[in-house]
Design an enzyme around this catalytic site. Sequence first.
Site, PDB file in Angstrom:
ATOM      1  N   ASN A  95       5.182   2.065  11.446  1.00 19.65           N
ATOM      2  CA  ASN A  95       6.634   1.911  11.268  1.00 19.65           C
ATOM      3  C   ASN A  95       7.242   2.935  10.301  1.00 19.65           C
ATOM      4  O   ASN A  95       8.379   3.359  10.480  1.00 19.65           O
ATOM      5  CB  ASN A  95       6.999   0.482  10.868  1.00 19.65           C
ATOM      6  CG  ASN A  95       6.292   0.019   9.616  1.00 19.65           C
ATOM      7  OD1 ASN A  95       5.234   0.531   9.241  1.00 19.65           O
ATOM      8  ND2 ASN A  95       6.849  -0.980   8.959  1.00 19.65           N
ATOM      9  N   LYS A 101      -7.125   6.137   8.692  1.00 22.38           N
ATOM     10  CA  LYS A 101      -7.150   5.566  10.036  1.00 22.38           C
ATOM     11  C   LYS A 101      -5.718   5.124  10.322  1.00 22.38           C
ATOM     12  O   LYS A 101      -5.288   4.077   9.851  1.00 22.38           O
ATOM     13  CB  LYS A 101      -8.116   4.385  10.119  1.00 22.38           C
ATOM     14  CG  LYS A 101      -8.370   3.891  11.567  1.00 22.38           C
ATOM     15  CD  LYS A 101      -7.184   3.124  12.092  1.00 22.38           C
ATOM     16  CE  LYS A 101      -7.366   2.696  13.540  1.00 22.38           C
ATOM     17  NZ  LYS A 101      -6.098   2.509  14.239  1.00 22.38           N
ATOM     18  N   SER A 125      -0.609  -5.973   9.693  1.00 25.83           N
ATOM     19  CA  SER A 125      -0.467  -7.386  10.023  1.00 25.83           C
ATOM     20  C   SER A 125      -1.409  -8.250   9.198  1.00 25.83           C
ATOM     21  O   SER A 125      -2.418  -7.771   8.644  1.00 25.83           O
ATOM     22  CB  SER A 125      -0.763  -7.610  11.505  1.00 25.83           C
ATOM     23  OG  SER A 125      -2.147  -7.376  11.775  1.00 25.83           O
ATOM     24  N   GLU A 181      -0.981  -4.737   1.837  1.00 25.67           N
ATOM     25  CA  GLU A 181       0.455  -4.986   1.969  1.00 25.67           C
ATOM     26  C   GLU A 181       0.664  -5.445   3.393  1.00 25.67           C
ATOM     27  O   GLU A 181       0.547  -4.662   4.334  1.00 25.67           O
ATOM     28  CB  GLU A 181       1.247  -3.721   1.662  1.00 25.67           C
ATOM     29  CG  GLU A 181       2.740  -3.990   1.467  1.00 25.67           C
ATOM     30  CD  GLU A 181       3.563  -3.678   2.693  1.00 25.67           C
ATOM     31  OE1 GLU A 181       3.895  -4.640   3.443  1.00 25.67           O
ATOM     32  OE2 GLU A 181       3.881  -2.511   2.916  1.00 25.67           O
ATOM     33  N   CYS A 223       8.482  -4.334   6.869  1.00 26.19           N
ATOM     34  CA  CYS A 223       8.008  -5.539   6.173  1.00 26.19           C
ATOM     35  C   CYS A 223       8.999  -5.980   5.108  1.00 26.19           C
ATOM     36  O   CYS A 223       9.151  -7.173   4.859  1.00 26.19           O
ATOM     37  CB  CYS A 223       6.642  -5.279   5.540  1.00 26.19           C
ATOM     38  SG  CYS A 223       5.332  -4.947   6.736  1.00 26.19           S
TER      39      CYS A 223
END
Length: 461
Positions: free
Chosen positions: A137, A160, A213, A234, A268
């Site tokens: 994002n 990654k 997630s 996070e 988030c």
Amino acid sequence: MPIATVNPANGETLRTYEAMGEEEIERRLQLAEATFRTYRTTTFDERARLLHRAADLLEEDRDEIGKVITTEMGKPVRQARAEAAKCAKAMRWYADHAAGLLADEEPAEADVKDSGALRVLVRYRPLGPVLAVMPWNFPLWQVIRFAAPALMAGNVGLLKHASNVPQTALYLEDLFHRAGFPEGCFQTLLVGSAAVDDILRDERVRAATLTGSEPAGRAVASTAGEMVKKTVLELGGSDPFVVMPSADIDRAARVAVNARTQNAGQSCIAAKRFIVHTDVYDAFAERFTEGMEALRVGDPMDEETEVGPLSSERGVADLVELVDDAVRAGATVLCGGERPDGPGWYYPPTVLAGVTREMRIHREEAFGPVATLYRAADLDEAVLIANDTDFGLSSNVWTRDEADVDRFVRDLEAGGVYVNGMTASHPALPFGGVKRSGYGRELSGHGIREFCNITTVWHGA
């Protein structure tokens, strides 16, 4: 999930990549370990010189990399360029401040004597290769806020990245290479999620950081715990945006629109639950809904677009499910609420009123431009609604009453409380959450010390 660039504006697959095999992963792990042994001995001045150079290059590249970001995950191109500029700012901040943040510390003289020492100091030393599992994002910012402090501390990075932003991931490796960092200081691993567990279990990887997630965080934390490795997580957020009677309602409503829809709401720390005191609920709801309806949705390459597509078909389907569930359970759609026809993964800015605890959208994170409105009778109920979530990343409070501010700062269960403003990350301010939003902190001095060996050095007679 394939490693590929798929344009969210039209669903077209533009480029695909083969995942790295075991031999290439092994080569890169060997290189990371070897590079760390020498890079850890470089001076802060040398690291700062390299990081400043990387910041300069990123600013030069921001138009080009901005278009790549927009093509890969759909962010409006103006926002993509702004993300690149923000990353350059953070790199310069850490280049300029790391030496001070990690300077040797000396305890009080009385405590030194009481310990029986002639001298005691606390030194911050790098841990080694750090694995970063990063999301799509904010494909530059999420990486840089890990990489800048890690590199300045003397660590090396293994990235990654999300499988839908491979060009951005490869750009980041090339950026640090062009800046002059030794080969192996920062490497991109083009691998799928299934490869993360084995990489994290490798003894050469000393720590990990993940933004993503909750299930992904649980998986990384579980493996890291088994291997006794430090992690920073996070995860999701369902941030409250509380509006009290003393607030500037017009300004609060304007900021609320941006707080909910920046990056098409795929953040988030985006405000998601708007909790409004009953005395000003109607006025706020009217202004907020008008602002959401007025947003320009369209081609993210268009300079005038304010809300682009979501990053994936799955993301749109998830929003449709949450909104439909809420409507079936009695929520009222004040605007939006229906996916438009045509190509691309678009969903309109949407406002739902009358949301209750039984609805999925009350419990789950809505990762897109969908806002939920709640009416609170008083401050006590506002706090109860705000804390009625498994998440605790950040929060927003709008009030001119200092007693209100004190109460919210004391009682809100979140890693940040932003008063009369929108939550935003800044390199000088610690960032992170509580509850299921994760643990540890990024940014500021707290962030750079997360991946350091905090060493007590005791000198006797």
